[in-house]
Scaffold this motif. Structure first.
Motif, mmCIF file in Angstrom:
data_model
loop_
_atom_site.group_PDB
_atom_site.id
_atom_site.type_symbol
_atom_site.label_atom_id
_atom_site.label_comp_id
_atom_site.label_asym_id
_atom_site.label_seq_id
_atom_site.Cartn_x
_atom_site.Cartn_y
_atom_site.Cartn_z
ATOM 1 N N THR A 1 0.859 -1.119 -0.035
ATOM 2 C CA THR A 1 0.043 -0.047 0.028
ATOM 3 C C THR A 1 0.727 1.336 -0.003
ATOM 4 O OG1 THR A 1 -0.193 -0.043 2.412
ATOM 5 C CG2 THR A 1 -2.036 -1.147 1.128
ATOM 6 N N THR A 2 2.222 1.300 0.435
ATOM 7 C CA THR A 2 3.007 2.441 0.452
ATOM 8 C C THR A 2 4.331 2.126 -0.570
ATOM 9 O OG1 THR A 2 4.020 1.755 2.175
ATOM 10 C CG2 THR A 2 2.151 3.001 2.624
ATOM 11 N N GLY A 3 4.682 3.197 -1.101
ATOM 12 C CA GLY A 3 5.877 3.145 -2.016
ATOM 13 C C GLY A 3 5.709 2.490 -3.086
ATOM 14 N N ILE A 4 4.370 2.209 -3.824
ATOM 15 C CA ILE A 4 4.450 1.258 -4.888
ATOM 16 C C ILE A 4 5.171 1.867 -6.011
ATOM 17 C CG2 ILE A 4 2.605 0.310 -6.425
ATOM 18 C CD1 ILE A 4 0.638 0.659 -4.124
ATOM 19 N N ASP A 5 6.017 0.830 -6.664
ATOM 20 C CA ASP A 5 6.515 0.921 -7.853
ATOM 21 C C ASP A 5 6.287 -0.074 -8.809
ATOM 22 O OD1 ASP A 5 8.389 1.572 -10.286
ATOM 23 O OD2 ASP A 5 9.924 1.862 -8.969
ATOM 24 N N LEU A 6 5.350 0.084 -9.605
ATOM 25 C CA LEU A 6 4.883 -1.170 -10.587
ATOM 26 C C LEU A 6 5.976 -1.652 -11.318
ATOM 27 C CD1 LEU A 6 1.221 0.201 -11.642
ATOM 28 C CD2 LEU A 6 1.907 -1.483 -9.907
ATOM 29 N N LEU B 1 8.186 -3.859 -9.189
ATOM 30 C CA LEU B 1 6.947 -4.898 -8.462
ATOM 31 C C LEU B 1 6.853 -5.820 -9.691
ATOM 32 C CD1 LEU B 1 5.897 -5.818 -5.776
ATOM 33 C CD2 LEU B 1 3.977 -4.251 -6.661
ATOM 34 N N LEU B 2 6.452 -5.379 -10.718
ATOM 35 C CA LEU B 2 5.783 -6.585 -11.457
ATOM 36 C C LEU B 2 6.772 -6.494 -13.078
ATOM 37 C CD1 LEU B 2 1.970 -5.642 -11.329
ATOM 38 C CD2 LEU B 2 3.076 -7.235 -10.162
ATOM 39 N N PRO B 3 6.841 -7.606 -13.759
ATOM 40 C CA PRO B 3 7.644 -7.784 -14.883
ATOM 41 C C PRO B 3 6.588 -7.460 -15.976
ATOM 42 C CG PRO B 3 6.950 -10.125 -13.876
ATOM 43 C CD PRO B 3 6.484 -9.027 -13.165
ATOM 44 N N ILE B 4 6.488 -6.281 -16.404
ATOM 45 C CA ILE B 4 5.382 -5.941 -17.363
ATOM 46 C C ILE B 4 6.452 -5.651 -18.731
ATOM 47 C CG2 ILE B 4 3.722 -4.023 -18.013
ATOM 48 C CD1 ILE B 4 3.640 -3.486 -15.161
ATOM 49 N N PRO B 5 5.984 -6.488 -19.649
ATOM 50 C CA PRO B 5 6.901 -6.321 -21.104
ATOM 51 C C PRO B 5 6.269 -5.131 -21.885
ATOM 52 C CG PRO B 5 5.460 -8.537 -20.627
ATOM 53 C CD PRO B 5 4.978 -7.895 -19.821
ATOM 54 N N THR B 6 7.232 -4.827 -22.562
ATOM 55 C CA THR B 6 6.893 -3.792 -23.836
ATOM 56 C C THR B 6 7.037 -4.780 -25.148
ATOM 57 O OG1 THR B 6 7.958 -2.030 -22.949
ATOM 58 C CG2 THR B 6 7.772 -1.853 -25.173
ATOM 59 N N ARG C 1 5.491 5.253 -11.759
ATOM 60 C CA ARG C 1 5.491 4.307 -10.610
ATOM 61 C C ARG C 1 4.110 3.798 -10.016
ATOM 62 N NH1 ARG C 1 10.096 4.524 -7.091
ATOM 63 N NH2 ARG C 1 8.714 4.276 -5.448
ATOM 64 N N ASP C 2 3.202 4.753 -9.903
ATOM 65 C CA ASP C 2 1.843 4.471 -9.486
ATOM 66 C C ASP C 2 0.767 5.047 -10.421
ATOM 67 O OD1 ASP C 2 2.393 7.008 -8.494
ATOM 68 O OD2 ASP C 2 1.938 6.557 -6.710
ATOM 69 N N ARG D 1 -5.394 10.138 -22.724
ATOM 70 C CA ARG D 1 -6.477 8.907 -22.008
ATOM 71 C C ARG D 1 -6.723 9.151 -20.607
ATOM 72 N NH1 ARG D 1 -8.159 6.882 -27.074
ATOM 73 N NH2 ARG D 1 -6.392 5.958 -28.163
ATOM 74 N N GLU D 2 -7.815 8.467 -20.155
ATOM 75 C CA GLU D 2 -7.951 8.584 -18.690
ATOM 76 C C GLU D 2 -6.861 7.627 -17.920
ATOM 77 O OE1 GLU D 2 -11.903 9.106 -20.967
ATOM 78 O OE2 GLU D 2 -10.134 7.448 -21.172
ATOM 79 N N VAL D 3 -6.849 8.303 -16.750
ATOM 80 C CA VAL D 3 -5.802 7.929 -15.849
ATOM 81 C C VAL D 3 -6.080 7.221 -14.650
ATOM 82 C CG1 VAL D 3 -3.524 8.748 -14.293
ATOM 83 C CG2 VAL D 3 -4.214 9.689 -16.547
ATOM 84 N N ILE D 4 -5.450 6.161 -14.436
ATOM 85 C CA ILE D 4 -5.414 5.395 -13.143
ATOM 86 C C ILE D 4 -4.380 5.469 -12.222
ATOM 87 C CG2 ILE D 4 -5.858 2.988 -12.158
ATOM 88 C CD1 ILE D 4 -6.395 1.778 -14.830
ATOM 89 N N GLU D 5 -4.899 5.894 -10.764
ATOM 90 C CA GLU D 5 -3.815 6.294 -9.854
ATOM 91 C C GLU D 5 -4.111 4.983 -8.971
ATOM 92 O OE1 GLU D 5 -3.365 10.017 -7.154
ATOM 93 O OE2 GLU D 5 -5.058 8.971 -6.380
ATOM 94 N N VAL D 6 -2.961 4.328 -8.953
ATOM 95 C CA VAL D 6 -2.831 3.121 -7.862
ATOM 96 C C VAL D 6 -2.921 3.133 -6.473
ATOM 97 C CG1 VAL D 6 -1.269 1.112 -7.581
ATOM 98 C CG2 VAL D 6 -1.701 2.025 -10.018
ATOM 99 N N ALA D 7 -3.745 2.576 -5.833
ATOM 100 C CA ALA D 7 -3.691 2.545 -4.277
ATOM 101 C C ALA D 7 -3.072 1.467 -3.670
ATOM 102 C CB ALA D 7 -5.267 2.770 -4.114
ATOM 103 N N ALA D 8 -3.026 0.345 -4.295
ATOM 104 C CA ALA D 8 -2.717 -0.962 -3.627
ATOM 105 C C ALA D 8 -2.263 -1.941 -4.715
ATOM 106 C CB ALA D 8 -3.644 -1.208 -2.539
#
Length: 504
Positions: free
Chosen positions: A140-145, A148-153, A190-191, A302-309
């Protein structure tokens, strides 16, 4: 999106209040753990359909390149993606036969099984956080997607890493009923993430929330079982939770859990869940991105998602879909085909099967098998198909002796049963897919939404006449062809023929 009348849920429903209609007999429970991605992957591994890539691969392009080489042959699991210790999997539902197998039905029963599930949904079952594998680990804190996650290009000109296999789940701000969809999501901070919202149900929810000055709570579930993935693509009315179709496909209510930061419910056995909010009146650059038509969509605000957790299983598995390859195409094709078949058969009972062709990116070209009784009926079927979904650009109607899953058979029917002056249907200026690049060549890049996706529809009546003389339209066949047993007839080697030649 074609819509049919369904029972309206109460605004306060939590997915257990309404009784489901009587369902048809369900297939036997599969031998693998059907409720989890890892259960399906174990089944693929045990049957030789999972390729493990143990060597490190880069998240930028290399992972997608390997997965594409295996597309339709084996699912790919990458154990060392881009320096992450979280595996990435791709291509685990890249063949029709595999999807039918997950349902527990024969391949020719696939569309009927999906229709039965859509017509007889099962309300989901809520479980506690302690029972939900997807909430074993919480951030819930210091989230860096990116960390944290292996997101490909994936593709050459993609504007960064994209989440391509996330089930985006949100609640209608007015009724509380959920919607599930798969949207492309660019992770550009990051989030923070930018999301493409097409004019469908999630878009409607966001507009309601934004009009009230509110953010829209959402969750992105990554790494779910194949049937829940498929259910997310059902063409259903607004205020109809696709997780109930997933339950019907499984033959039992789908276990869900309430998110940590909102009232959104997510599949309890998902691998990863990103919780966040679509911010009102905030737009950020997204794209270019290689889409299902095998072309790039342009960069737009585009619309934007702010990550909470972020929550996930212990030792989670990340799922990515390589855009425009078979996993991507089939996820859209099968629910559409099931809906189109149902829609066409209401007005034209002679329709026996439909197929969205791979060459038409499983969206734009529809092949219809039809038992014609009167001249002119095939043209009515064509018009009915165009009204069923705006994506459809070309319809070919053929007789029941033509295999609509074989492109060569379709081409043969057009070559021998179609004449353009009498059998061609053209409809100009109709709404088509905004992602079809051929619809935008006459408009500037900044064309307003009401001018985007304007298309000319084409229908081909490739059916033979109802009445004809002699054998002019009788298909050539060799009696006994289907019954030939080659294993019994063909010798193991050519020794007998070699002896014959040597005696000359």
């Amino acid at each position: 999106m074609m819509e049919t009348q369904m029972n309206q849920r109460d605004a306060a429903t939590n997915g257990t209040a309404s009784a489901a209609p009587t369902a048809p007999t369900l297939p036997a429970r599969q031998s693998f753990d059907a409720l989890s991605l890892r259960g399906w992957l174990a089944h693929l591994s045990a049957t030789g359909r999972l390729a493990t890539i143990a060597k490190p691969v880069a998240l930028k392009h290399e992972l997608a390149a390997v997965a594409k080489r295996l597309d339709g042959k084996q699912a790919a699991v990458f154990l060392a993606p881009g320096g992450h210790d979280m595996p990435v999997v791709s291509g685990f539902i890249s063949r029709r036969a595999w999807i039918a197998e997950a349902m527990g039905v024969a391949e020719n029963d696939l569309l009927q099984r999906f229709r039965d599930a859509a017509d007889h949904p099962l309300p989901w079952k809520e479980v506690s956080a302690g029972e939900a594998a997807c909430q074993q680990v919480l951030h819930t804190t210091g989230i860096d997607l990116h960390a944290l996650l292996p997101i490909p290009t994936h593709s050459e000109h993609d504007n960064g890493p994209y989440i391509t296999a996330g089930l985006v789940i949100a609640r209608n701000p007015r009724t509380g009923v959920q919607n599930v969809s798969i949207n492309r999501i660019q992770v550009h901070a990051r989030d923070r993430m930018a999301i493409l919202l097409l004019p469908r149900h999630l878009y409607a929810f966001q507009k309601m929330a934004e009009a009230a000055g509110d953010a829209l709570d959402i969750a992105v579930a990554i790494g779910v079982d194949p049937l829940t993935m498929l259910a997310s693509q059902a063409i259903s009315p607004i205020d109809f939770d696709e997780l109930e179709i997933a339950g019907a496909l499984h033959g039992a209510p789908l276990p869900v859990v309430k998110c940590v930061t909102s009232d959104v419910r997510v599949p309890a056995f998902a691998e990863i869940v990103i919780e966040g909010r679509i911010l009102p009146d905030v737009r950020e650059a997204e794209g270019p991105f290689g889409e299902f038509p095998k072309y790039y969509s342009a960069q737009e605000a585009r619309e934007v998602i702010e990550v909470a957790a972020v929550t996930h299983r212990k030792n989670p598995i990340y799922h990515t879909i390589v855009p425009a390859e078979m996993e991507h195409l089939l996820l859209g094709a099968i629910p559409r085909e099931a809906t189109l078949l149902s829609h066409l058969q209401r007005s034209h009972p002679g329709v026996t099967d439909v197929h969205l062709s791979v060459g038409g990116v499983c969206r734009y070209h529809l092949w219809v098998q039809f038992a014609k009784k009167r001249e002119g009926e095939a043209k009515n079927v064509i018009l009915c198909a165009f009204g069923a979904h705006y994506d459809i650009k070309q319809v070919v109607v053929v007789d029941t002796d033509v295999d609509i899953h074989d492109p060569a058979e379709i081409e043969w029917a057009i070559a021998t049963r179609f004449q353009a002056d009498r059998d061609l249907v053209l409809i100009e200026g109709a709404q088509g897919s905004p992602l079809d690049p051929s619809t935008t060549v006459c408009h500037p890049d900044d064309a307003p939404p009401h001018l985007q996706g304007i298309s000319t529809k084409m229908g081909l009546d490739a059916t033979r006449p109802v009445v004809y003389s002699g054998h002019v339209f009788t298909r050539v066949r060799i009696p006994g062809y289907e019954a030939v047993d080659l294993d019994a007839l063909v010798a193991a080697d050519n020794a007998a023929f070699d002896t014959y030649l040597s005696d000359q």
